[in-house]
Design a protein around this motif. Structure first.
Motif, PDB file in Angstrom:
ATOM      1  N   ASP A   7       0.796  -1.214   0.000  1.00  0.00           N
ATOM      2  CA  ASP A   7       0.000   0.000   0.000  1.00  0.00           C
ATOM      3  C   ASP A   7       0.839   1.280   0.000  1.00  0.00           C
ATOM      4  O   ASP A   7       0.312   2.371   0.192  1.00  0.00           O
ATOM      5  CB  ASP A   7      -1.000   0.001   1.159  1.00  0.00           C
ATOM      6  N   ASP A  61      -4.136  -4.470  -3.927  1.00  0.00           N
ATOM      7  CA  ASP A  61      -5.468  -4.069  -4.404  1.00  0.00           C
ATOM      8  C   ASP A  61      -5.223  -2.997  -5.459  1.00  0.00           C
ATOM      9  O   ASP A  61      -5.007  -1.833  -5.142  1.00  0.00           O
ATOM     10  CB  ASP A  61      -6.295  -3.532  -3.243  1.00  0.00           C
ATOM     11  N   SER A  64      -7.312   0.324  -5.656  1.00  0.00           N
ATOM     12  CA  SER A  64      -6.959   1.343  -4.669  1.00  0.00           C
ATOM     13  C   SER A  64      -5.572   1.917  -4.897  1.00  0.00           C
ATOM     14  O   SER A  64      -5.300   3.055  -4.521  1.00  0.00           O
ATOM     15  CB  SER A  64      -7.031   0.764  -3.253  1.00  0.00           C
ATOM     16  N   TYR A  65      -4.701   1.122  -5.507  1.00  0.00           N
ATOM     17  CA  TYR A  65      -3.296   1.515  -5.641  1.00  0.00           C
ATOM     18  C   TYR A  65      -2.788   1.314  -7.067  1.00  0.00           C
ATOM     19  O   TYR A  65      -1.780   0.649  -7.298  1.00  0.00           O
ATOM     20  CB  TYR A  65      -2.432   0.721  -4.652  1.00  0.00           C
TER      21      TYR A  65
END
Length: 111
Positions: A7, A61, A64-65
């Motif tokens: 992340d 993910d 999201s990223y």
């Protein structure tokens, strides 16, 4: 399952360094894609506790990223796909596959 989440962009260099000690698996997951969900589910169902000693697994993910997903593709010279598995060793990608080509036993056999 103790898969580590990717992340932060800074993790890419840490993962690259880690792959010089132990193979690393990156699973790029699209949370809105049913094929990605099936591939992720199959990996989770088949993953054995002893596999953590063979390979260090990460999950991204990519919805999201996406920036991190693009950076991984560039850093390891692989085309972006989703879902996608990338295996790293000695700081380089040595195997990648996507979609229905993602197979637990193939992954474990390669590490």
């Amino acid at each position: 399952m103790a898969w580590k989440a990717i992340d932060h962009l800074e993790q890419i260099q840490k993962i690259k360094a880690e792959s010089k000690i132990q193979p690393v698996l990156i699973f790029k997951h699209s949370t809105s894609c049913s094929i990605s969900g099936m591939a992720w589910n199959r990996l989770q169902r088949n993953w054995q506790e002893g596999d953590f000693e063979k390979v260090s697994p990460y999950v991204l993910d990519l919805l999201s990223y996406r920036e991190i997903s693009n950076a991984i593709a560039q850093e390891f010279a692989v085309d972006h796909e989703s879902p996608q598995v990338i295996l790293l060793k000695d700081g380089m990608a040595f195997y990648d596959t996507s979609h229905m080509g993602i197979n637990y036993q193939d992954i474990i056999d390669k590490v």
